[in-house]
Design a protein around this motif. Structure first.
Motif, PDB file in Angstrom:
ATOM      1  N   GLU A 570       0.734  -1.059   0.011  1.00  0.00           N
ATOM      2  CA  GLU A 570       0.083  -0.091  -0.158  1.00  0.00           C
ATOM      3  C   GLU A 570       0.886   1.241  -0.037  1.00  0.00           C
ATOM      4  O   GLU A 570       0.574   2.152  -0.637  1.00  0.00           O
ATOM      5  CB  GLU A 570      -1.032   0.077   1.135  1.00  0.00           C
ATOM      6  CG  GLU A 570      -1.977  -1.083   1.368  1.00  0.00           C
ATOM      7  CD  GLU A 570      -1.569  -2.561   1.551  1.00  0.00           C
ATOM      8  OE1 GLU A 570      -0.416  -2.651   2.013  1.00  0.00           O
ATOM      9  OE2 GLU A 570      -2.135  -3.404   1.015  1.00  0.00           O
ATOM     10  N   GLU A 571       2.034   1.286   0.898  1.00  0.00           N
ATOM     11  CA  GLU A 571       2.947   2.363   0.787  1.00  0.00           C
ATOM     12  C   GLU A 571       3.243   2.657  -0.520  1.00  0.00           C
ATOM     13  O   GLU A 571       3.649   3.642  -1.133  1.00  0.00           O
ATOM     14  CB  GLU A 571       3.993   2.190   2.035  1.00  0.00           C
ATOM     15  CG  GLU A 571       3.315   2.294   3.394  1.00  0.00           C
ATOM     16  CD  GLU A 571       4.387   2.020   4.321  1.00  0.00           C
ATOM     17  OE1 GLU A 571       4.147   2.043   5.436  1.00  0.00           O
ATOM     18  OE2 GLU A 571       5.282   1.121   3.744  1.00  0.00           O
ATOM     19  N   ASP A 573       2.270   1.764  -3.602  1.00  0.00           N
ATOM     20  CA  ASP A 573       1.409   2.018  -4.508  1.00  0.00           C
ATOM     21  C   ASP A 573       0.593   3.472  -4.397  1.00  0.00           C
ATOM     22  O   ASP A 573       0.334   4.027  -5.305  1.00  0.00           O
ATOM     23  CB  ASP A 573       0.031   1.173  -4.535  1.00  0.00           C
ATOM     24  CG  ASP A 573       0.354  -0.382  -4.634  1.00  0.00           C
ATOM     25  OD1 ASP A 573       1.517  -0.401  -5.392  1.00  0.00           O
ATOM     26  OD2 ASP A 573      -0.456  -1.401  -4.618  1.00  0.00           O
ATOM     27  N   GLU A 574       1.141   4.080  -3.279  1.00  0.00           N
ATOM     28  CA  GLU A 574       0.711   5.527  -3.042  1.00  0.00           C
ATOM     29  C   GLU A 574       1.446   6.465  -4.053  1.00  0.00           C
ATOM     30  O   GLU A 574       1.124   7.409  -4.136  1.00  0.00           O
ATOM     31  CB  GLU A 574       0.971   5.744  -1.612  1.00  0.00           C
ATOM     32  CG  GLU A 574       0.645   6.945  -1.023  1.00  0.00           C
ATOM     33  CD  GLU A 574      -0.939   7.522  -1.114  1.00  0.00           C
ATOM     34  OE1 GLU A 574      -1.159   8.593  -1.205  1.00  0.00           O
ATOM     35  OE2 GLU A 574      -1.678   6.531  -1.015  1.00  0.00           O
ATOM     36  N   ASN A 577      -0.361   8.242  -6.595  1.00  0.00           N
ATOM     37  CA  ASN A 577      -1.376   9.309  -6.126  1.00  0.00           C
ATOM     38  C   ASN A 577      -0.903  10.710  -6.631  1.00  0.00           C
ATOM     39  O   ASN A 577      -0.565  11.220  -5.502  1.00  0.00           O
ATOM     40  CB  ASN A 577      -1.855   8.983  -4.850  1.00  0.00           C
ATOM     41  CG  ASN A 577      -2.839   7.828  -4.950  1.00  0.00           C
ATOM     42  OD1 ASN A 577      -3.483   7.357  -5.931  1.00  0.00           O
ATOM     43  ND2 ASN A 577      -2.957   7.022  -3.727  1.00  0.00           N
TER      44      ASN A 577
END
Lengths: 578, 79
Positions: A570-571, A573-574, A577
């Motif tokens: 998740e970190e 894939d941030e 953004n």
């Protein structure tokens, strides 16, 4: 006359010269190659099949009098990563292409008659394609000599050697530099794409070109002066790099415990002092070489060098940190002269120093050679790879495939491209760049080593995760924009720390084209490029699962800091953004 | 403050010119990297770029401990 698009079709052996579409007008270098590849190449195509294209483009400032503006970009779908690739190179190419008015050279198709290789010669309003059977099976310096004899000393030359002809994934494309030596479009196996199109070499005419025009010549000169002064006054680009080359990094990265050694088993190398930039500079001075050499005309940094052997005879140039790291620390060769001889050999054979070096580091784990055996490394590269023997083919396919064939787990690749020279577990910001860049593991895509280790552009603790995603994102955006200007990435040391440098660069762009670009426009350009490249990769079948570090780095601690790769998915894939 | 400590001092890039690569030193307790930099005079012509103690970045005011390795670099870079 306006710049034009030169389009060559190898299937029909024909060419067209086209106006530049409005959408492409404000683009150059990486911005242009990535936009063209994304709009014209089917992301699902086989990279070595008829539907891949090669797109060459000089940067927006190439051909001008701006210092360090001589980088040329090449875009294609990479046979190594399966994603989009932009690789850029110095040498004489960018300036010559820009002055000839070639905004981009697009090469498509594959010849029906694949029994020979071809030479493409681009001149003003003309492209000549001819079979060159006498060059088949020859290596880079042979081709360079043949082209210099055929035309004149100035002609720009791009060439592949035997590994490129055999479409090996470690093969690169070599480009003539101002002293008649070679620079490379190094990464991503682009030599194989050129080989697939049966192109042995491309030359660009240097006789009939005109100087580039400026919308406001006085303003350009003024901004150019400020820009050059900024590069020269900077302690890194003005002093450190000319004195020691990029290889000054061996000691600092080793001291930081982040010099990948023994196929990424430790962050320190026992060979550091023997192979470091300081030792290299001592050798160069003692042997009447030169610590300074520019890879392209107009370079004021001069980080390249002339490295002679013990008898004072020329051995190699463009002797870079990544090369010396790969063979010295990762493969364990403790003799700089042996590494230099391998460097020269790989120039002639058109092999990517990083892919080949990391692959041989892994080959130790495979039992193919012993750690530190420079003689055997030299033999494998000289006798096995370019002759296409079975072991040569295996090594020529690069690190990822070698790992699969030998059932190895500790395979240091991201998107199948070898991780270069900086331990991601101990320089975490650089690790973020390795996993997120659309290029596969590539140190130039967002050089977080600057803030993590070198105290350039602020300081971010290399061993902690805090701030690394944002750092890498900002650097990747900026690098994509810089790669579009034709500027050498080493202007970044000044651009980040000297407040007059970047505005001067933007002033030069505006004075060249009569535009009113601001810093925000440049940032938006960088964002657009990254998103375009990412979208291509997704259509090509790459997913977030490809933005990952090799698993062994998550559970194996790296001495001396005993750190692992500890970002969550998740970190990571941030990153996207924005 | 009579206590003494042993440290390893390493110099890099231009800081080596006229100096040394590595040296073992005995210093008095409480010595900081700044004390050593002043004594060597290495930053007169070239400002300090990177200071590391035991492979981690520190600042000039850090108080050196027994067995520390202090590494000093001018601004360097590559890529």
């Amino acid at each position: 006359m306006a710049d034009m698009i030169y389009r060559v079709n190898m299937a029909t052996m024909s060419f067209k010269i086209e106006d530049v579409p409005a959408d492409w007008m404000g683009l150059g270098g990486r911005g242009l190659t990535s936009v063209i590849v994304a709009s014209e190449v089917d992301p699902e195509c086989h990279p070595l099949g008829p539907n891949n294209k090669m797109v060459f483009a000089p940067g927006l400032l190439s051909g001008t009098s701006a210092a360090n503006s001589g980088r040329n970009s090449l875009g294609a779908k990479s046979p190594l990563t399966g994603g989009i690739k932009e690789s850029n190179v110095g040498g004489t190419l960018a300036g010559i292409m820009a002055k000839l008015g070639v905004k981009a050279l697009i090469i498509e198709g594959i010849p029906e008659d694949d029994s020979t290789f071809y030479h493409i010669h681009v001149s003003k309003n003309h492209v000549k394609i001819e079979a060159v059977p006498n060059l088949v099976g020859k290596d880079n310096y042979f081709v360079l000599d043949a082209m210099e004899k055929k035309y004149n000393k100035k002609v720009a030359v791009m060439t592949i050697a035997r590994p490129g002809e055999m479409k090996m994934l470690v093969s690169n494309i070599s480009v003539r530099d101002p002293k008649g030596k070679l620079r490379s479009y190094g990464r991503g196996g682009l030599g194989a794409v050129m080989g697939s199109k049966k192109i042995k070499c491309i030359t660009i005419d240097a006789e009939n070109y005109k100087e580039v025009t400026y919308a406001n010549s006085d303003k350009f000169k003024e901004a150019s002066k400020i820009f050059t002064k900024s590069l020269k006054d900077n302690p890194i680009s003005g002093e450190g790099m000319p004195a020691f080359g990029t290889n000054v990094l061996v000691n600092i990265i080793n001291e930081a415990g982040a010099l990948p050694s023994r196929n990424f088993r430790t962050g320190n190398s026992e060979n550091a002092e023997k192979i470091c930039g300081e030792t290299m500079a001592e050798n160069i001075k003692a042997r009447n070489g030169s610590t300074t050499h520019g890879c392209h005309a107009g370079c004021v940094i001069q980080c390249s060098q002339t490295y002679n052997d013990k008898d004072g005879n020329y051995l190699t140039s463009g002797f870079e940190y990544e090369m010396i790291w790969a063979f010295g620390a990762n493969l364990g060769i403790d003799n700089l002269d042996t590494i230099a001889a391998i460097d020269a050999l790989m120039d002639d054979l058109g092999l990517d120093a990083i892919e080949m070096g990391v692959c041989l580091g892994l080959a130790v784990d495979a039992g193919i050679l012993k750690y530190g055996d420079g003689e055997e490394a030299f033999r494998l590269i000289k006798d096995e790879v370019p002759n296409g023997t079975p072991i040569g083919r295996i090594l020529g396919a690069g690190t990822g495939y070698l790992g699969k064939l030998y059932g190895l787990v500790r395979v240091p690749v991201v998107k199948n491209q070898s991780i270069p020279a900086y331990e991601p577990r101990a320089i975490k910001g650089q690790g973020v760049t390795f996993v997120t860049t659309p290029m596969g593991a590539d140190h130039t895509a967002g050089y977080a080593v600057g803030s993590n280790i070198l105290n350039v552009g602020g300081t971010v603790d290399p061993l902690k995760k805090d701030g690394q995603i944002e750092l890498s994102r900002n650097l990747q955006i900026a690098s994509a924009a810089i790669d579009s200007t034709g500027m050498c990435l080493f202007i970044a040391f000044s651009a980040i720390d000297d407040p007059v440098c970047l505005p001067a660069l933007i002033d030069m762009l505006n004075a060249r084209f009569g535009t009113t670009l601001t810093g925000d426009d440049v940032t938006n350009l960088g964002k657009m490029i990254l998103k375009t490249e990412r979208a291509f990769n997704i259509k090509a079948g790459l997913t977030s699962a490809d933005d990952r570090m090799p698993e062994f780095m998550k559970y194996e601690t790296l001495p001396p800091h005993n750190v692992t790769w500890d970002f969550t998915n998740e970190e990571i894939d941030e990153f996207w953004n924005f | 403050m009579n206590q003494r400590i042993n440290i390893t001092l390493k110099l890099f890039a231009q800081y080596r010119e006229g100096n040394f690569k590595v040296e073992q030193r005995v210093c008095k307790s409480g010595t900081t990297p700044q004390d050593i930099i002043d004594e060597l005079g290495i930053t007169k012509h070239l400002p300090l770029g990177i200071l590391m103690v035991n492979a981690k970045h520190e600042n000039e005011k850090y108080v050196l401990q027994e067995g520390d390795t202090l590494s000093l670099f001018p601004k360097v870079g590559g890529g």
